[in-house]
Design an enzyme around this catalytic site. Structure first.
Site, PDB file in Angstrom:
ATOM      1  CG  ASP A  89      -0.100   0.581   2.449  1.00  0.00           C
ATOM      2  OD1 ASP A  89       0.695  -0.191   3.020  1.00  0.00           O
ATOM      3  OD2 ASP A  89      -0.250   1.760   2.799  1.00  0.00           O
ATOM      4  CB  CYS A 101      -0.968   4.122 -19.586  1.00  0.00           C
ATOM      5  SG  CYS A 101      -2.202   3.988 -18.274  1.00  0.00           S
ATOM      6  CB  CYS A 135      -3.300   7.195 -20.832  1.00  0.00           C
ATOM      7  SG  CYS A 135      -2.121   7.577 -19.515  1.00  0.00           S
TER       8      CYS A 135
END
Lengths: 373, 373
Positions: free
Chosen positions: B267, B305, B310
């Protein structure tokens, strides 16, 4: 129908409300319509896709702000406003006249045009009506507005009269300078709260003839009843076959009253601006979600609303987000407030289609939300 | 498989990377997994639905922050963390130990527990390990972390050793106090950059036995190579049949290196925090979208991406949003950065499944993005 021609679909039986449709290069617009404001080519905190999903038809952007940043040439180079901001629907740019007069600390106004300082870097710029048309052509919205002079409220009658005449002259020059056939150019009615000046403004604009008519100079601090009183005669003299756009007005009650007078289009920063402050429109009137009374209220924001925010999140959660200054609070309230106004105009349209807008308006006037002018 | 049992699905041929699966009351988790951080029960600027759409499996929240605002009782009353924040997936709460030690200006630490002042209103609170378990049970996440003592970096070896022993004692008390069978309790390995203390920490925790193991005390300013050096022996002694969670680490390269050592869960606030500052992860390394060099760059943020940002928006538009401090800039970059890390761990998993993670890691090490530690 030709591009921008207005098709009158339904009228109310007892008010002047009307449901219309007109087409643009980026699709049709069903009126009455509320148009979310994306001043700098972004509706604050909301994705274009979220706006489509909630049924937004038209987005606004502002030529003044985009001229300063990133520059109209950059937007043109990107393929125009639609491509730049990734919006496939209809786009409208305001000329920026209002912003020049309300934001600039220094400006020089002549019949030729307006000289103003950038709020970004203090640089001087000069705009003639012709310059403004060139900029809005570069931005490439479907609907563009004339450059106008927008007086403050209150203002001397003489100043308002001068603004009416200068705006009418500029309207004529804008029309002569404007060349893009895929863009509709709207004239802007001025005249403050003076019915006779408003009528003069309409007459002068109609002599030139525009694809539609903006009604400017309202929502600048004047009392609501004065707005409605002077708006009624304007609607009576505007040509019935052209869209009528009440600029900058978008509080629920003002919008519904104006629809009753025959207005077709609205825009306002209110839904997103108040959202950032923690305020939500609702069927019970405005709610301030920063208020501690919502801390343990686990019910939906507005039980009468079907938006993403109201179906997924509680008042207690929204209060927590506002209380901790989390971005998601402003986002969720913006989504709700925009949905609320879009839904309100859709319901208004539906009432007009069945000829019972007068009853819809009566019901609103006696509801808890009526005070939300 | 019983709830929380780890199924080992694939291992890499040349590294210690592994692909696993475990189940919770809110669905299965496929590892390696990056878990977006929603400290105050919200991932900053992103809707839960957007997180689902990009394939997020687990969201984090923080017991310290939620205890202070809105209060664990309010979250419990709302039906628990999932209902409160409208997240149907797996949720994990950190105990808040790290926050107490890093945020509190004043605290009193004894073997019994920790006394600390609220960063919100300065009020004093006391938490024993048992108190912390009660709070995390009220919040109701699927995975919860023990209360631990997290020393800063650099720190005297003696302080780190004390933290290891105290954290191990607290781990035991947390396990004894924890009662909810639908929650997995993870112990937390401490020991700083000292391999022997790390091993001692693991041994003490394993004597108690936990559903999974957090590895804390990293990402507090230590050099990356020191982290990896002391992390390797930890992974060797951790039980293979339990998930391993490297807490607070989420930069692309550090994550890929740690996966190679056998870490399963990560995380980090980095994707949303750097997004708000205008920084994007990319296949070319980090990009600072505030930079003027992007002003006329009409290509996508990261051509490699496939995320919403994107595929829909240009670098020039993102630069414009950051330059004008528009919320949508932070939102679009957060969506991209989160997608980037989720996609990176999915690609890592896929490489492990084909036994070629070593090659995937080698390729990354020689790519332009490698410097993004």
């Amino acid at each position: 129908m030709a591009l921008f021609d207005l098709e009158l679909l339904s009228t109310d039986r007892r008010t002047s409300a009307r449901a219309c449709r007109f087409s643009t290069a980026h699709g049709e617009v069903d009126t009455p319509v509320f148009m979310p404001v994306g001043t700098r080519a972004t509706v604050k905190g909301v994705l274009p896709q979220q706006l489509s999903a909630m049924g937004a038809q038209v987005l606004l952007a502002n030529a003044y702000h985009l001229f300063l940043r990133p520059g109209a040439d950059v937007v043109a180079e990107a393929g125009g406003l639609h491509r730049f901001m990734n919006w496939d629907g209809v786009a409208l740019t305001d000329s920026g006249g209002f912003q020049i007069f309300s934001l600039a600390d220094t400006l020089k106004l002549t019949d030729e045009g307006v000289r103003f300082r950038s709020i970004v870097d203090g640089a001087w710029h000069f705009w003639s009506p012709e310059d403004n048309m060139r900029i809005q052509e570069q931005l490439g919205a479907d609907i563009i507005m004339q450059l106008d002079q927008c007086p403050p409220y209150p203002a001397e009658r003489d100043l308002v009269a001068t603004a009416v005449r200068r705006s009418a002259d500029w309207a004529k020059r804008c029309k002569a300078a404007h060349g893009r056939e895929d863009q509709a150019l709207f004239g802007i009615v001025q005249g403050g709260v003076h019915a006779d000046l408003r009528r003069e403004s309409v007459e002068r604009l109609c002599e030139v003839g525009f694809a539609g008519y903006g009604i400017g100079g309202y929502s600048v601090g004047e009392p609501h009843d004065l707005m409605l009183e002077s708006l009624a005669p304007v609607c009576e003299v505007l040509p019935a076959d052209r869209p009528r756009y009440l600029m900058g007005v978008g509080s629920p009650t003002a919008m519904l009253e104006a629809i009753g007078l025959g207005i077709d289009m609205f825009d306002c920063v209110l839904p997103t601006r108040t959202a950032r402050l923690g305020t939500a429109f609702s069927s019970e009137g405005r709610l301030n979600l920063r208020n501690a009374r919502f801390a343990r209220d686990h019910g939906p924001l507005d039980p009468a609303c079907g938006c993403e925010t109201c179906t997924g999140f509680s008042r207690a959660y929204l209060r927590h987000l506002m209380n901790t200054k989390e971005m998601l609070g402003a986002i969720l309230l913006s989504l709700h407030n925009l949905h609320f106004l879009l839904d309100l105009t859709r319901r208004a349209r539906s009432a007009i289609e069945s000829g019972t807008y007068w009853a819809f308006l009566d019901e609103w006037r006696s509801s808890a939300a009526f005070d939300d002018y």
